[in-house]
Motif scaffolding. Structure first.
Motif, short mmCIF file in Angstrom:
data_model
loop_
_atom_site.label_atom_id
_atom_site.label_comp_id
_atom_site.label_asym_id
_atom_site.label_seq_id
_atom_site.Cartn_x
_atom_site.Cartn_y
_atom_site.Cartn_z
N GLY A 117 -23.28 3.82 -8.20
CA GLY A 117 -22.87 3.46 -9.54
C GLY A 117 -21.52 2.77 -9.63
O GLY A 117 -20.86 2.49 -8.64
N VAL A 118 -21.14 2.51 -10.87
CA VAL A 118 -19.89 1.83 -11.20
C VAL A 118 -19.02 2.78 -12.02
O VAL A 118 -19.48 3.36 -13.00
N LEU A 119 -17.78 2.93 -11.60
CA LEU A 119 -16.79 3.71 -12.36
C LEU A 119 -15.80 2.74 -12.97
O LEU A 119 -15.32 1.83 -12.30
N ARG A 120 -15.45 2.97 -14.24
CA ARG A 120 -14.49 2.11 -14.92
C ARG A 120 -13.36 2.97 -15.48
O ARG A 120 -13.59 4.05 -16.00
N ALA A 121 -12.15 2.45 -15.40
CA ALA A 121 -11.00 3.16 -15.97
C ALA A 121 -9.95 2.15 -16.38
O ALA A 121 -9.70 1.18 -15.65
N ARG A 122 -9.34 2.38 -17.54
CA ARG A 122 -8.18 1.59 -17.97
C ARG A 122 -6.92 2.35 -17.61
O ARG A 122 -6.79 3.54 -17.92
N LEU A 123 -5.99 1.67 -16.98
CA LEU A 123 -4.79 2.32 -16.48
C LEU A 123 -3.56 2.07 -17.35
O LEU A 123 -2.45 2.43 -16.97
N THR A 124 -3.75 1.45 -18.51
CA THR A 124 -2.65 1.27 -19.46
C THR A 124 -3.15 1.61 -20.85
O THR A 124 -4.19 1.10 -21.29
N ASP A 125 -2.44 2.48 -21.54
CA ASP A 125 -2.80 2.85 -22.90
C ASP A 125 -2.40 1.75 -23.87
O ASP A 125 -1.53 0.92 -23.56
N PRO A 126 -3.02 1.71 -25.06
CA PRO A 126 -2.53 0.81 -26.11
C PRO A 126 -1.04 1.05 -26.36
O PRO A 126 -0.58 2.19 -26.41
N GLY A 127 -0.29 -0.01 -26.51
CA GLY A 127 1.15 0.10 -26.63
C GLY A 127 1.86 -0.16 -25.32
O GLY A 127 3.09 -0.25 -25.28
N GLY A 128 1.09 -0.28 -24.22
CA GLY A 128 1.68 -0.66 -22.94
C GLY A 128 2.14 0.50 -22.08
O GLY A 128 2.78 0.27 -21.04
N THR A 129 1.81 1.74 -22.43
CA THR A 129 2.23 2.89 -21.62
C THR A 129 1.26 3.10 -20.47
O THR A 129 0.04 3.24 -20.70
N PRO A 130 1.74 3.13 -19.22
CA PRO A 130 0.83 3.38 -18.10
C PRO A 130 0.19 4.76 -18.19
O PRO A 130 0.83 5.74 -18.58
N VAL A 131 -1.07 4.84 -17.85
CA VAL A 131 -1.78 6.12 -17.86
C VAL A 131 -1.36 6.93 -16.64
O VAL A 131 -1.36 6.41 -15.52
N PRO A 132 -0.99 8.21 -16.80
CA PRO A 132 -0.63 9.03 -15.64
C PRO A 132 -1.79 9.11 -14.64
O PRO A 132 -2.96 9.21 -15.03
N THR A 133 -1.44 9.06 -13.37
CA THR A 133 -2.47 9.11 -12.32
C THR A 133 -3.28 10.39 -12.41
O THR A 133 -4.49 10.40 -12.15
N GLU A 134 -2.63 11.48 -12.79
CA GLU A 134 -3.34 12.76 -12.91
C GLU A 134 -4.48 12.65 -13.91
O GLU A 134 -5.59 13.13 -13.66
N ASP A 170 -1.27 15.25 -6.81
CA ASP A 170 -1.64 15.15 -5.39
C ASP A 170 -2.96 15.84 -5.12
O ASP A 170 -3.81 15.33 -4.38
N GLU A 171 -3.16 17.01 -5.72
CA GLU A 171 -4.41 17.74 -5.52
C GLU A 171 -5.59 16.97 -6.08
O GLU A 171 -6.65 16.87 -5.46
N LEU A 172 -5.41 16.40 -7.27
CA LEU A 172 -6.51 15.68 -7.90
C LEU A 172 -6.87 14.41 -7.13
O LEU A 172 -8.06 14.10 -6.95
N THR A 173 -5.87 13.65 -6.71
CA THR A 173 -6.18 12.42 -5.98
C THR A 173 -6.82 12.74 -4.63
O THR A 173 -7.69 11.99 -4.15
N GLU A 174 -6.43 13.84 -4.02
CA GLU A 174 -7.06 14.23 -2.76
C GLU A 174 -8.53 14.58 -2.98
O GLU A 174 -9.40 14.17 -2.20
N VAL A 175 -8.82 15.32 -4.06
CA VAL A 175 -10.21 15.65 -4.36
C VAL A 175 -11.00 14.39 -4.68
O VAL A 175 -12.15 14.24 -4.25
N LEU A 176 -10.39 13.45 -5.41
CA LEU A 176 -11.07 12.21 -5.75
C LEU A 176 -11.41 11.41 -4.49
O LEU A 176 -12.53 10.90 -4.34
#
Length: 779
Positions: free
Chosen positions: A107-124, A146-152
């Motif tokens: 499949g395809v996973l999609r994610a936006r990494l910047t919120d409206p207003g220009g704030t970067p989305v936290p990696t967590e 760190d734990e979440l990115t490792e699981v991902l």
């Protein structure tokens, strides 16, 4: 959908930079009905970009510098599409993903990494949402980045996934999410090169080729032959738009709304507008052609949480009727000012989102034309509407005839859901916007919206609890409790702070982070003592600390903290709670091998239950007295206590407990050299177990053989965020609600006892011949 724009699908989604459908009527006109594709983000409606698509496809197979040097990169291949806002960069990415998605069966996973207003989305947050979209087990609530990115990475290493990351703000965001697998492909969309990402060559889409730009104008401008009969003017208009897809769509939609306007007039009006940026001038052209009320609604859409818009949000922001708001939004869609984010009826009313490239322009309009007080009022009204929708979403799950269902009957029909499934679909599809609204309510207004924020978080927690499984709701509950904690800290609300900390501690303890849970509980104890009124919070904090030490096998500290809680309960005259705490202290002493102390506490628990006339609990407490005596090697005393417990269980009608005690007596008779009596007890136990009669009454005495019951009170006692933060909330009373999704999953009954299907007093650890303490392994 999860918290932000994350989808797991092979179908293209509406993009922030891609055009949607044409022209919106001005006030007092009727909508046009041109025949053209509703979207040009991909598929049949996509225009041009042949060279760029070919480059991206070739880059998949191209050997990178690391491979050529003999050191293949362990990470996934990254394809970068870098372009200015409005250049159609996301549309290009979506079209490319559509064409190659067949290579990636997972499949395809999609994610936006910047919120409206220009704030970067936290990696967590991104990692947690991607894990949820993968469909596996939810990530533990409260896990760090760190734990979440490792699981991902571990999850993606076992899959062939295409990951589309839109609006990447920095190389660090991308690198943190990069899978350690060559089987996945990353398509990243950014406004510029991402320095630091290894082995990546950006594809930089600019303006469309002139013929393609004219074709896009033709599709957007409707059925009139203006562009066909005047190709030179059409090319000049495309040049004025910088051949940028978004500017072309806006200009084309504006033309479609004016079928009698010549291309020469359109060029003149566009050229007369100030500014050098083609997208900004095209936006001004469309915006100035709207009526005053439509222009105000458009700029207020910058306040929409996560850019999500529907008729109810637009109605709340502007004060117009929902039907009128829906008509205006449909007009914005035809103009290209909005994109559709869902099909009508699929998850409730039709919904839209604000294109990311237009968000800065809308915010500039808002700052120029709206006073801060008006913006605050519009935001507050919108949040009030969301609170109302969440109440309805929760109320539909209540039983018929309940007070919540009676209130639901008085809610306007437009806000109701026909059934529970529809409410759940609405909650799932709106989850990113709802969580964004909660964050916005806490962060905006310098505390002016704090009371409203607490109500919103309360209703959101109830809705998640009612519609999601506990493991699904726990991560969201953790976020909500953290928001409540932020508000409580800002306002100095000690009670709310204590309750939020207790709930967060429960979630931490439930995922094995005991030291972090202890820190939460100690802070909760300090906050509870600061209230000087709420002794219940203090007791809950003390018992939670004791339960955590019990899980850590620190028996001395566990008994000490339980003892402090017992003293406070006795001082308050709470006899049932004191009986429960006697049993918990007795269980802790039993595990520590301090049998004299354990017997004293279990006998105190039994005496308290007898005074309370709780025959079930009295019988179970006596059974634990017998268990401890047996472990201490006092066989004769154990059999006598067991017979007393059996008589009490008979009076209570608890056949399961009677069967368990019969089996224990059978073992005692065997050891005493009386096998005939042992066989008689076993036969009676077998009859009781197969009689089909069970008793589900909770016990006051803990099951010593099950250490999880030592902490059972904590999950029951800690109130949900809905209880801690509700202010002026007319929803279901806290006393009538079940424990929060944030309460610790798997905890035993409030007063201990065995879980369904288990014999409450059999399987206890036996005392070895050498008198060593019993094994701590669970039966």
């Amino acid at each position: 959908m999860t918290d932000q724009a994350v989808q797991h699908t092979g179908e293209p989604q509406a993009s922030p930079d891609s055009p949607a459908s044409p022209a919106c009527p001005r006030e007092g006109t009727s909508p046009a009905s041109p025949a053209f594709p509703a979207s040009v983000i991909g598929g049949a409606g996509f225009v041009g970009r042949v060279r760029e698509l070919g480059q991206l496809r070739a880059d998949i197979e191209r050997a990178g510098l690391h491979t050529l040097s003999g050191r293949p990169s362990p990470h996934s291949r990254v394809l970068l599409i870098a372009g200015r806002p409005g250049s159609g960069r996301t549309a290009l990415a979506e079209e490319f993903v559509r064409r190659v998605a067949g290579r990636y069966p997972d499949g395809v996973l999609r994610a936006r990494l910047t919120d409206p207003g220009g704030t970067p989305v936290p990696t967590e947050r991104t990692a947690r949402d991607l894990l949820a979209a993968l469909g596996g087990e939810p990530a533990p609530p409260g896990a760090d980045e760190d734990e979440l990115t490792e699981v991902l990475r571990r999850e993606l290493a076992e899959r062939r996934v295409l990951l589309l990351l839109d609006d990447v703000a920095s190389a660090e965001q991308l690198l943190d999410l990069l899978p350690d697998s060559r089987e996945c492909l990353i398509v990243a969309v950014s406004s510029g090169p991402l320095t630091g990402v290894p082995d990546v060559r950006p594809c930089t889409p600019g303006g469309l080729e002139r013929a393609q730009a004219v074709a896009l104008l033709r599709g957007r401008a409707g059925a009139t032959p203006r562009i066909t009969v005047d190709p030179r003017s059409a090319e000049a208009l495309a040049q004025e738009c910088g051949d940028l897809p978004m500017a072309l769509c806006l200009a084309g939609g504006w033309l479609g709304d004016r079928p009698k306007l010549s291309l020469a007039d359109a060029i003149a009006q566009l050229a007369a507008l100030p500014g050098a940026d083609p997208l900004e001038r095209a936006f001004r052209l469309v915006n100035e052609g709207l009526g005053s009320s439509a222009r105000r609604m458009l700029r207020l859409l910058a306040l929409a949480p996560a850019g999500h818009v529907d008729a109810q949000i637009a109605s709340a922001l502007t004060g117009v009727q929902a039907s009128a708001a829906q008509a205006t939004l449909t007009g914005f869609l035809r103009l290209g000012l909005l994109h559709r984010s869902g099909q009508p009826g699929a998850s409730g009313p039709e919904s839209f989102h604000v294109p990311g490239c237009l968000d800065p322009l809308l915010r500039a309009e808002l700052a120029e034309h709206e006073r801060p007080a008006e913006v605050m009022l519009a935001r507050a009204t919108m949040l009030e509407r969301i609170v109302r929708q969440l109440r309805v979403c929760h109320a539909v799950t209540e039983p018929e005839g309940s007070e919540a269902r009676q209130r639901l009957a008085r809610v306007p029909r437009a806000l109701r859901f026909p059934d529970v499934a529809s409410a759940r679909r609405w909650l799932e599809s709106r989850r990113p916007a709802l969580l964004a609204a909660a964050r916005m309510a806490v962060a905006e207004g310098e505390g002016q919206l704090d009371t409203l924020a607490r109500r919103l978080v309360s209703c959101l927690d109830r809705a998640f609890e009612a519609h999601l499984r506990p493991e699904e709701a726990a991560p969201e509950a953790y976020r909500l409790h953290e928001l409540v904690l932020g508000v409580a800290d800002r306002l100095g609300l000690h009670r709310e702070r204590a309750t939020a900390l207790l709930a967060l501690g429960d979630l931490d303890a439930g995922t094995g982070r005991h030291q972090q849970a202890l820190t939460r509980y100690r802070s909760a104890l300090d906050a509870a003592r600061a209230t000087r009124k709420d002794g219940e919070l203090t007791n809950r904090a003390l018992e939670s600390i004791g339960g955590t030490y019990a899980e850590l096998a620190d028996w001395a500290r566990a008994a000490d903290w339980y003892g402090r809680a017992l003293s406070l309960r006795q001082a308050r005259g709470e006899r049932a709670a004191a009986a429960r705490l006697h049993s918990r202290i007795g269980a802790v002493h039993t595990w520590a091998g301090r049998y004299d102390e354990a017997l004293r506490e279990w006998r105190a628990a039994a005496a308290a239950c007898r005074r309370l006339r709780d025959v079930h609990a009295y019988a179970r407490a006596l059974s634990e007295v017998a268990r401890v005596q047996e472990q201490a090697g006092r066989e004769r005393e154990a059999r006598r206590s067991c017979r007393h417990a059996l008589e009490a269980a008979r009076r209570a009608g608890d056949e399961r407990l009677q069967a368990a005690l019969r089996l224990r007596l059978a073992e005692g008779c065997d050891r005493a050299g009386d096998p005939a009596a042992g066989r008689a007890h076993r036969a009676e136990a077998d009859r009781l177990l197969h009689s089909g009669s069970t008793d589900g009454s909770p016990a006051v005495a803990d099951t010593v053989g099950d250490r999880s019951s030592l902490n059972g009170f904590r999950g029951q006692a800690t109130k949900s965020v809905a209880e801690s933060s509700a202010v002026g909330d007319d929803a279901t009373a806290p006393e009538a609600r079940p424990a929060s999704a944030g309460s610790r999953a798997g905890a035993g009954p409030e007063c201990g006892g065995a879980a369904d299907g288990e014999l409450p007093v059999t399987g206890a650890p036996r005392v070895p011949a050498d008198g060593a303490r019993p094994s701590r392994s669970l039966p």
